[in-house]
Write a protein that holds these residues in place. Structure first.
Motif, PDB file in Angstrom:
ATOM      1  N   VAL A  45     -55.254  90.465  21.787  1.00 13.55           N
ATOM      2  CA  VAL A  45     -54.144  91.185  21.156  1.00 13.55           C
ATOM      3  C   VAL A  45     -53.194  90.211  20.482  1.00 13.55           C
ATOM      4  CG1 VAL A  45     -52.206  92.748  21.560  1.00 13.55           C
ATOM      5  CG2 VAL A  45     -54.337  93.047  22.837  1.00 13.55           C
ATOM      6  N   ARG A  46     -52.807  90.530  19.254  1.00  9.31           N
ATOM      7  CA  ARG A  46     -51.840  89.729  18.502  1.00  9.31           C
ATOM      8  C   ARG A  46     -50.623  90.590  18.196  1.00  9.31           C
ATOM      9  NH1 ARG A  46     -55.059  86.458  19.918  1.00  9.31           N
ATOM     10  NH2 ARG A  46     -56.241  84.983  18.662  1.00  9.31           N
ATOM     11  N   GLN A  47     -49.459  89.985  18.141  1.00  5.06           N
ATOM     12  CA  GLN A  47     -48.234  90.719  17.825  1.00  5.06           C
ATOM     13  C   GLN A  47     -47.811  90.404  16.398  1.00  5.06           C
ATOM     14  OE1 GLN A  47     -45.213  90.846  20.968  1.00  5.06           O
ATOM     15  NE2 GLN A  47     -46.653  89.779  22.291  1.00  5.06           N
ATOM     16  N   GLY A  48     -48.557  90.933  15.446  1.00  8.32           N
ATOM     17  CA  GLY A  48     -48.227  90.739  14.046  1.00  8.32           C
ATOM     18  C   GLY A  48     -48.837  89.469  13.493  1.00  8.32           C
ATOM     19  N   PRO A  49     -48.886  89.336  12.153  1.00 13.44           N
ATOM     20  CA  PRO A  49     -49.516  88.186  11.521  1.00 13.44           C
ATOM     21  C   PRO A  49     -48.771  86.889  11.806  1.00 13.44           C
ATOM     22  CG  PRO A  49     -48.338  89.494   9.902  1.00 13.44           C
ATOM     23  CD  PRO A  49     -48.316  90.276  11.179  1.00 13.44           C
ATOM     24  N   THR A  50     -49.532  85.818  11.915  1.00 12.02           N
ATOM     25  CA  THR A  50     -48.954  84.488  12.090  1.00 12.02           C
ATOM     26  C   THR A  50     -48.311  84.065  10.776  1.00 12.02           C
ATOM     27  OG1 THR A  50     -50.704  83.937  13.651  1.00 12.02           O
ATOM     28  CG2 THR A  50     -49.462  82.104  12.708  1.00 12.02           C
ATOM     29  N   ARG A  51     -47.033  83.712  10.829  1.00  9.78           N
ATOM     30  CA  ARG A  51     -46.344  83.289   9.620  1.00  9.78           C
ATOM     31  C   ARG A  51     -46.685  81.827   9.338  1.00  9.78           C
ATOM     32  NH1 ARG A  51     -44.879  87.617   6.696  1.00  9.78           N
ATOM     33  NH2 ARG A  51     -43.892  89.187   8.010  1.00  9.78           N
ATOM     34  N   LEU A  52     -47.461  81.596   8.293  1.00  7.93           N
ATOM     35  CA  LEU A  52     -47.888  80.248   7.949  1.00  7.93           C
ATOM     36  C   LEU A  52     -47.002  79.690   6.839  1.00  7.93           C
ATOM     37  CD1 LEU A  52     -51.761  80.743   7.907  1.00  7.93           C
ATOM     38  CD2 LEU A  52     -50.266  80.178   9.826  1.00  7.93           C
ATOM     39  N   ALA A  53     -46.760  78.385   6.905  1.00 12.57           N
ATOM     40  CA  ALA A  53     -45.961  77.740   5.868  1.00 12.57           C
ATOM     41  C   ALA A  53     -46.689  77.841   4.537  1.00 12.57           C
ATOM     42  CB  ALA A  53     -45.736  76.270   6.233  1.00 12.57           C
ATOM     43  N   PRO A  54     -46.022  78.310   3.478  1.00  7.14           N
ATOM     44  CA  PRO A  54     -46.694  78.427   2.183  1.00  7.14           C
ATOM     45  C   PRO A  54     -47.079  77.059   1.638  1.00  7.14           C
ATOM     46  CG  PRO A  54     -44.333  78.822   1.968  1.00  7.14           C
ATOM     47  CD  PRO A  54     -44.621  78.758   3.435  1.00  7.14           C
ATOM     48  N   VAL A  55     -48.271  76.971   1.086  1.00  8.93           N
ATOM     49  CA  VAL A  55     -48.727  75.730   0.452  1.00  8.93           C
ATOM     50  C   VAL A  55     -48.099  75.665  -0.933  1.00  8.93           C
ATOM     51  CG1 VAL A  55     -50.723  74.389  -0.278  1.00  8.93           C
ATOM     52  CG2 VAL A  55     -50.878  75.861   1.748  1.00  8.93           C
ATOM     53  N   ALA A  56     -47.464  74.543  -1.254  1.00 15.06           N
ATOM     54  CA  ALA A  56     -46.685  74.432  -2.493  1.00 15.06           C
ATOM     55  C   ALA A  56     -47.536  74.642  -3.732  1.00 15.06           C
ATOM     56  CB  ALA A  56     -45.995  73.070  -2.547  1.00 15.06           C
ATOM     57  N   SER A  57     -48.703  73.990  -3.785  1.00 14.72           N
ATOM     58  CA  SER A  57     -49.600  74.139  -4.931  1.00 14.72           C
ATOM     59  C   SER A  57     -51.012  73.808  -4.478  1.00 14.72           C
ATOM     60  CB  SER A  57     -49.193  73.215  -6.088  1.00 14.72           C
ATOM     61  OG  SER A  57     -49.500  71.872  -5.774  1.00 14.72           O
ATOM     62  N   PHE A  68     -53.145  88.724   5.790  1.00 18.20           N
ATOM     63  CA  PHE A  68     -51.725  88.598   5.486  1.00 18.20           C
ATOM     64  C   PHE A  68     -51.262  87.152   5.690  1.00 18.20           C
ATOM     65  CE2 PHE A  68     -51.094  93.254   5.594  1.00 18.20           C
ATOM     66  CZ  PHE A  68     -50.188  93.381   4.549  1.00 18.20           C
ATOM     67  N   SER A  69     -51.790  86.508   6.727  1.00 15.64           N
ATOM     68  CA  SER A  69     -51.405  85.124   7.009  1.00 15.64           C
ATOM     69  C   SER A  69     -51.974  84.166   5.970  1.00 15.64           C
ATOM     70  CB  SER A  69     -51.883  84.715   8.410  1.00 15.64           C
ATOM     71  OG  SER A  69     -51.274  85.498   9.409  1.00 15.64           O
ATOM     72  N   VAL A  70     -53.283  84.246   5.732  1.00 16.55           N
ATOM     73  CA  VAL A  70     -53.955  83.284   4.849  1.00 16.55           C
ATOM     74  C   VAL A  70     -53.571  83.499   3.393  1.00 16.55           C
ATOM     75  CG1 VAL A  70     -56.194  82.515   3.981  1.00 16.55           C
ATOM     76  CG2 VAL A  70     -55.887  82.935   6.424  1.00 16.55           C
ATOM     77  N   ILE A  71     -53.695  84.727   2.903  1.00 14.99           N
ATOM     78  CA  ILE A  71     -53.367  85.006   1.495  1.00 14.99           C
ATOM     79  C   ILE A  71     -51.885  84.751   1.230  1.00 14.99           C
ATOM     80  CG2 ILE A  71     -53.341  86.743  -0.328  1.00 14.99           C
ATOM     81  CD1 ILE A  71     -56.155  85.830   0.573  1.00 14.99           C
ATOM     82  N   GLY A  72     -51.044  85.087   2.213  1.00 15.44           N
ATOM     83  CA  GLY A  72     -49.612  84.871   2.045  1.00 15.44           C
ATOM     84  C   GLY A  72     -49.219  83.421   1.903  1.00 15.44           C
ATOM     85  N   ALA A  73     -50.076  82.499   2.362  1.00 13.22           N
ATOM     86  CA  ALA A  73     -49.765  81.068   2.276  1.00 13.22           C
ATOM     87  C   ALA A  73     -50.324  80.409   1.023  1.00 13.22           C
ATOM     88  CB  ALA A  73     -50.313  80.345   3.515  1.00 13.22           C
ATOM     89  N   LEU A  74     -51.176  81.098   0.266  1.00 12.80           N
ATOM     90  CA  LEU A  74     -51.807  80.479  -0.899  1.00 12.80           C
ATOM     91  C   LEU A  74     -50.819  80.327  -2.054  1.00 12.80           C
ATOM     92  CD1 LEU A  74     -55.270  82.308  -0.949  1.00 12.80           C
ATOM     93  CD2 LEU A  74     -54.742  80.029  -0.053  1.00 12.80           C
ATOM     94  N   PRO A  75     -50.962  79.260  -2.833  1.00 16.85           N
ATOM     95  CA  PRO A  75     -50.049  79.021  -3.960  1.00 16.85           C
ATOM     96  C   PRO A  75     -50.441  79.838  -5.187  1.00 16.85           C
ATOM     97  CG  PRO A  75     -51.660  77.257  -3.825  1.00 16.85           C
ATOM     98  CD  PRO A  75     -51.918  78.149  -2.643  1.00 16.85           C
ATOM     99  N   ARG A 130     -47.573  85.160  -3.036  1.00 18.23           N
ATOM    100  CA  ARG A 130     -47.215  84.512  -4.303  1.00 18.23           C
ATOM    101  C   ARG A 130     -48.342  84.620  -5.315  1.00 18.23           C
ATOM    102  NH1 ARG A 130     -46.100  78.703  -2.680  1.00 18.23           N
ATOM    103  NH2 ARG A 130     -47.806  79.202  -1.256  1.00 18.23           N
ATOM    104  N   VAL A 131     -49.548  84.894  -4.839  1.00 20.40           N
ATOM    105  CA  VAL A 131     -50.654  85.176  -5.750  1.00 20.40           C
ATOM    106  C   VAL A 131     -50.631  86.659  -6.106  1.00 20.40           C
ATOM    107  CG1 VAL A 131     -52.141  83.303  -4.944  1.00 20.40           C
ATOM    108  CG2 VAL A 131     -52.182  85.514  -3.764  1.00 20.40           C
ATOM    109  N   SER A 132     -51.347  87.010  -7.159  1.00 25.65           N
ATOM    110  CA  SER A 132     -51.516  88.417  -7.518  1.00 25.65           C
ATOM    111  C   SER A 132     -52.689  88.969  -6.705  1.00 25.65           C
ATOM    112  CB  SER A 132     -51.801  88.533  -9.017  1.00 25.65           C
ATOM    113  OG  SER A 132     -52.107  89.861  -9.367  1.00 25.65           O
ATOM    114  N   VAL A 133     -52.497  90.139  -6.099  1.00 28.40           N
ATOM    115  CA  VAL A 133     -53.563  90.762  -5.302  1.00 28.40           C
ATOM    116  C   VAL A 133     -53.839  92.142  -5.888  1.00 28.40           C
ATOM    117  CG1 VAL A 133     -54.334  91.468  -3.014  1.00 28.40           C
ATOM    118  CG2 VAL A 133     -52.751  89.548  -3.249  1.00 28.40           C
TER     119      VAL A 133
END
Length: 340
Positions: free
Chosen positions: A135-147, A170-177, A206-209
């Motif tokens: 069980v996870r309590q929501g997505p892991t907030r990952l530091a966004p990769v600058a570029s 949500f975690s992985v895509i949300g961190a992509l530049p 930050r990417v278009s989805v």
């Protein structure tokens, strides 16, 4: 002999409770220990019965399923499967529930509740997998990769996921530049939900989805979510190619199938990166193996960060995974694999 999976059904519809009870009780490895018509009764039943899994209706009087889920995940985290109607509102709430930590979702028919019995085997498998999930309590907030960094190659990233994949994506895509290579994603999800999922990811990234459309050209800085239900998604035409949607038979019980996507991307050889995330079953293992044998870089989510270590395990045991990584390490590892 292992103990049966204990399930609590929470739904304001008596007919839906009866149908779910009949479907689940048909499996000797599942025991329906209680049925609640609304969240307040369900709360007391959870305390008294200590179920392994809860099936939770999205829309109920008194307290909606989403609010109740938030309370469960805060006070007593446990595997929850959301039951949602096939409506825009139902899809929106379900995506939020999966983001908050619900393990999976099933689509309730708008008319006759008996229609849900068609997917009885899948529902029973889902419940048993949920009981074994982390069980996870929501997505892991990952530091966004600058570029994407210097030396980016002309590549395509392909990602496959299933149970627990909404949180992971949500975690992985949300961190992509914004300048990342094009990303093609197959996430097992009911057909009515993928467009809302893409829209929600787009708002938080930050990417278009976008939900993929047949003939759509791929380009940098864009993530393409395979539409659920009727078609498989493939890439044709190389790294400057386009999306093809094919209405062929399910593969391994799935349409869209991760294997079909990965096999199409394997044609790129070393100009591809394959990623397999949390999920039930083995979809994607053979396709990822084809990618690795063709020269692509491949990686899988490790057991400790998976909700269900099924698809990544199958790929790892087949030899398709070059590196196993935690979800936290995944965005930077993906971009590093894209560099010269």
């Amino acid at each position: 002999m292992s103990r049966a999976t204990r399930v609590l059904i929470v739904d304001d519809s008596a007919s839906m409770r009866a149908v779910l009870n009949r479907i689940l009780s048909a499996d000797p490895e599942i025991e329906v220990v209680g049925q609640a018509p609304e969240p307040h009764a369900a709360r007391e039943m959870i305390k008294e019965l200590n179920p392994d899994v809860v099936t939770l209706d999205v829309e109920m009087p008194g307290m909606d399923g989403l609010s109740f889920l938030e309370k469960i995940m805060r006070l007593r985290p446990m595997p929850v499967i959301m039951c949602s109607t096939l409506t825009a509102r139902g899809a929106e709430v379900t995506i939020e529930a999966l983001r908050l930590g619900a393990v999976d979702c099933i689509a309730k028919p708008a008319g006759n509740p008996l229609e849900i019995a068609r997917d009885g085997d899948a529902l029973r498998a889902m419940v048993k997998a949920a009981a074994r999930s982390s069980v996870r309590q929501g997505p892991t907030r990952l530091a966004p990769v600058a570029s994407s960094g210097p030396g980016q190659r002309d590549v395509v990233i392909a990602i496959g996921a299933s149970t627990g994949g909404v949180e992971a994506l949500f975690s992985v895509i949300g961190a992509l530049p914004p300048d990342c290579p094009p990303v093609l994603v197959v996430q097992h999800m009911p057909a009515a939900f993928t467009n809302g999922f893409a829209a929600r990811l787009d708002r938080e990234s930050r990417v278009s989805v976008v939900e993929a459309v047949a003939g759509m050209p791929i380009q940098r800085g864009t993530v393409y979510i395979a539409p659920g239900g009727a078609n498989h998604m493939e890439l044709v035409g190389g790294t400057a190619g386009h999306i093809r949607l094919r209405p062929t038979d399910p593969v391994g019980g799935h349409r869209p199938s991760v294997d079909v996507l990965f096999h199409s991307v394997a044609a790129l050889g070393a100009r591809a990166v394959g990623v397999i995330l949390t999920g039930m079953g083995s979809d994607g293992a053979a396709g990822l193996m084809a990618m690795r044998q063709a020269g692509a870089r491949t990686m899988g989510q490790n057991q400790s960060s998976c909700v269900v270590y099924g698809m990544p395990r199958a790929a790892f045991e087949l030899g398709a995974v070059e590196r196993e990584l935690s979800l936290t390490a995944m965005p930077e590892a993906i971009l590093a694999a894209c560099r010269k």
